[in-house]
Design a protein around this motif. Sequence first.
Motif, PDB file in Angstrom:
ATOM      1  N   GLY A   1       0.804  -1.223   0.000  1.00  0.00           N
ATOM      2  CA  GLY A   1       0.000   0.000   0.000  1.00  0.00           C
ATOM      3  C   GLY A   1       0.839   1.276   0.000  1.00  0.00           C
ATOM      4  O   GLY A   1       0.444   2.288  -0.564  1.00  0.00           O
TER       5      GLY A   1
ATOM      6  N   ALA B   1      11.443   4.970   3.359  1.00  0.00           N
ATOM      7  CA  ALA B   1      11.063   5.857   4.464  1.00  0.00           C
ATOM      8  C   ALA B   1      12.274   6.136   5.341  1.00  0.00           C
ATOM      9  O   ALA B   1      12.526   7.278   5.726  1.00  0.00           O
ATOM     10  N   ARG B   2      13.052   5.083   5.631  1.00  0.00           N
ATOM     11  CA  ARG B   2      14.227   5.268   6.500  1.00  0.00           C
ATOM     12  C   ARG B   2      15.250   6.177   5.819  1.00  0.00           C
ATOM     13  O   ARG B   2      15.850   7.030   6.419  1.00  0.00           O
TER      14      ARG B   2
ATOM     15  N   MET C   1      17.079  14.181   6.861  1.00  0.00           N
ATOM     16  CA  MET C   1      16.555  15.354   7.577  1.00  0.00           C
ATOM     17  C   MET C   1      17.487  15.761   8.704  1.00  0.00           C
ATOM     18  O   MET C   1      18.354  15.018   9.101  1.00  0.00           O
TER      19      MET C   1
ATOM     20  N   MET D   1      16.703  17.065  12.037  1.00  0.00           N
ATOM     21  CA  MET D   1      16.131  17.385  13.333  1.00  0.00           C
ATOM     22  C   MET D   1      17.139  16.933  14.390  1.00  0.00           C
ATOM     23  O   MET D   1      17.506  15.759  14.419  1.00  0.00           O
TER      24      MET D   1
ATOM     25  N   PHE E   1       2.332   1.258  12.414  1.00  0.00           N
ATOM     26  CA  PHE E   1       2.681   2.278  11.418  1.00  0.00           C
ATOM     27  C   PHE E   1       4.031   2.940  11.724  1.00  0.00           C
ATOM     28  O   PHE E   1       4.816   3.195  10.820  1.00  0.00           O
TER      29      PHE E   1
ATOM     30  N   TYR F   1       6.767   0.682  10.798  1.00  0.00           N
ATOM     31  CA  TYR F   1       6.892   0.665   9.342  1.00  0.00           C
ATOM     32  C   TYR F   1       7.649   1.897   8.829  1.00  0.00           C
ATOM     33  O   TYR F   1       8.520   1.801   7.962  1.00  0.00           O
ATOM     34  N   ILE F   2       7.331   3.054   9.403  1.00  0.00           N
ATOM     35  CA  ILE F   2       7.966   4.301   8.939  1.00  0.00           C
ATOM     36  C   ILE F   2       9.475   4.279   9.203  1.00  0.00           C
ATOM     37  O   ILE F   2      10.252   4.918   8.503  1.00  0.00           O
ATOM     38  N   GLY F   3       9.902   3.521  10.215  1.00  0.00           N
ATOM     39  CA  GLY F   3      11.344   3.436  10.468  1.00  0.00           C
ATOM     40  C   GLY F   3      11.709   3.661  11.919  1.00  0.00           C
ATOM     41  O   GLY F   3      12.861   3.883  12.245  1.00  0.00           O
TER      42      GLY F   3
ATOM     43  N   TRP G   1       9.327  11.029  13.861  1.00  0.00           N
ATOM     44  CA  TRP G   1       9.257  12.446  14.241  1.00  0.00           C
ATOM     45  C   TRP G   1      10.060  13.308  13.286  1.00  0.00           C
ATOM     46  O   TRP G   1       9.709  14.456  13.029  1.00  0.00           O
TER      47      TRP G   1
ATOM     48  N   ARG H   1      10.352  12.817  10.067  1.00  0.00           N
ATOM     49  CA  ARG H   1       9.523  13.022   8.866  1.00  0.00           C
ATOM     50  C   ARG H   1       8.438  14.057   9.147  1.00  0.00           C
ATOM     51  O   ARG H   1       8.119  14.883   8.299  1.00  0.00           O
TER      52      ARG H   1
ATOM     53  N   LEU I   1      -1.047  10.144  17.918  1.00  0.00           N
ATOM     54  CA  LEU I   1      -0.049   9.512  17.041  1.00  0.00           C
ATOM     55  C   LEU I   1      -0.649   9.192  15.676  1.00  0.00           C
ATOM     56  O   LEU I   1      -0.015   9.402  14.640  1.00  0.00           O
TER      57      LEU I   1
ATOM     58  N   MET J   1       2.043  10.178   6.266  1.00  0.00           N
ATOM     59  CA  MET J   1       1.837   9.247   5.141  1.00  0.00           C
ATOM     60  C   MET J   1       0.961   9.835   4.042  1.00  0.00           C
ATOM     61  O   MET J   1       1.080   9.429   2.880  1.00  0.00           O
TER      62      MET J   1
ATOM     63  N   LEU K   1      -6.556   6.089   5.389  1.00  0.00           N
ATOM     64  CA  LEU K   1      -5.259   5.427   5.518  1.00  0.00           C
ATOM     65  C   LEU K   1      -5.445   3.914   5.676  1.00  0.00           C
ATOM     66  O   LEU K   1      -4.733   3.118   5.067  1.00  0.00           O
TER      67      LEU K   1
ATOM     68  N   ARG L   1      -6.541   2.326   2.388  1.00  0.00           N
ATOM     69  CA  ARG L   1      -5.472   2.337   1.379  1.00  0.00           C
ATOM     70  C   ARG L   1      -4.341   1.372   1.703  1.00  0.00           C
ATOM     71  O   ARG L   1      -3.719   0.818   0.804  1.00  0.00           O
ATOM     72  N   SER L   2      -4.033   1.204   2.995  1.00  0.00           N
ATOM     73  CA  SER L   2      -2.775   0.537   3.307  1.00  0.00           C
ATOM     74  C   SER L   2      -2.900  -0.828   3.971  1.00  0.00           C
ATOM     75  O   SER L   2      -1.917  -1.543   4.046  1.00  0.00           O
TER      76      SER L   2
END
Lengths: 92, 483
Positions: free
Chosen positions: A33, A40-41, A47, A49, B202, B205-207, B213, B215, B288, B296, B310, B313-314
């Motif tokens: 999806g 992402a990583r 960045m 921050m 999530f 997943y984002i890392g 934070w 991102r 969160l 996302m 979300l 979609r995911s």
Amino acid sequence: MSRTPRRQRYFDKGSARLPLILSQCVTIQLRAGLGEPAEARRDAQCMNMPEIPFFITFAFIIFPALASAAALLYYRRAMRREKTRKKGAGTE
Amino acid sequence: MNTALYVSGLCLMVFIAIGLASNRYFSKSAEGFYLGDRDFGPIPTALSVGASDSSGWVFTGAVGFAYAYGVSMMWICIGYTIGMFCNYIFVAPALRRYTRRTGATSIPHYFALRFPDEGKKLRAFASIVIVVFFVVYTAAQLTSAGKSFEAVVGWDYGRAVWAAAFISAFYTLLGGYRAVVWTDVVQGAVIIAVLFFAPLIFITYIGGWHAFWERAYLLDPRLLTFASGLKGHDGAAFAFGLAAGGLGLLGQPHILQRFITARDDATLITSAVIGVAWVLIQTSGSTLLGVICRVMMPAVPDPEFAFPLLVVRSLDPLAAGIVLAAVFSAILSTLDSLIVLVAQTVQLDIIEGVFGRKLPERSAALAGRAVVAAVGVFGAFIALQHQRIVFWFVLYAFAVMGASFAPPLILSLFCRRITGRGVLCGMAAGAAVTIAWYNTPPLKGFMYELFPAFIASAAVTAAVSLFSRAPEDAERHIELTKR
């Protein structure tokens, strides 16, 4: 029967792998999806921050820990008082 | 998409069936129907308080707010946690003891028994506030349901509002209070599981925590600030106004009703721990999820339905179905609580209490059902006429209830010097200040209306009581709140 062989059987049957399989399913679906997590990583590394602001640490970690500790402390003291009261009422 | 919808529909049917099945185990008296025989243990009490309080606001309004304003939403977490804890420690035990000993069935009934001199006026005024603003509250829930259906299923908003009104009124018609509580328990468990696990999945997943934070920071640094970028007095007022919302929890009739029906003091002690954990997970989870949605999906036409989008979609259709069931559960669990409380208020407090007409069993049942249907229709009508932002719409009704009931209730439970006239004026002041503040743009922009209205209500209650003749039997009433 000792406890070790039973635990061994549990692992042999693969039951312990269930959480791992479930998390893999979720990750595969998320990739489908939203794209690869590696992207992402990589984005995140670009960045600048310096560090997570203190308010975030306070709101998501320190405050919940303090609130939970207060609630548990209250529970212990109030329950002890309640038991003492019930015992007292029973002997009267 | 269809699979997700079928799964969520199936989940909802199971939740409702569990609630209706519990219907068989309560007595058929009015107390059984409206209070579930006052025999709920810690888990039903705490989860029902959480589920009926959380409402559609959790997955739409709160997520939308965090999407727009970031972690400043966490001031609500801090305020609500303290408010909920105080509710369980101070208000709940005293209110439960007093209502159990006097036979009071609701908050208006409590006021009528506590101050017999002004009993009828107090009962009438409190009932009118509950009926009017619970219809507004119902409209906010229907707006939330309409937006979610529109976003997820693609239905027309109006059709979705009517569908939600019909479903909630239909199953409330079939079951009594006990059915509502047990449905809340199952729905509450699913809601809290989703709010706990969805952010974890999530963010992983984002890392991870830090990458997430970072991102968010890249998108908008204000998302990470304590007052959404506001500084000085403005920032402090913004943060304080959000945190002060926790005061409102002390006066919500549908929450106080759960305390009245708790089994004993030990039940409330255990419920306090579960209740605090609930608020922490609920508000942190919503915040969160709001920031996750922003990270996302940075460009969503209406942030209030970012989370359902979300999810669709995911996630896998099966998982998405369960999560959507949690979203609709949050809406329905509050709707049924509001509707059943309005029916109770109209039947027991207005028709029987104020007008003194004891209806025959058959007429009472018909009247109750008519009220349930009317609340659904009025709520849907308002939701269609004034399609507002769910977050502020819910907070408005929440503020009126909190400011009208909390200060007079707390003062009357613990102070001997409080009089019926003081309580009546305090309730009126709380409602009036909230409405005036909300409808004055500079004031509304300065601070959330609950705090000033709460202070006004407390001050008026105390001042008018001090200038009235001291009540004669106050000592006896205060004794009834003690162990």
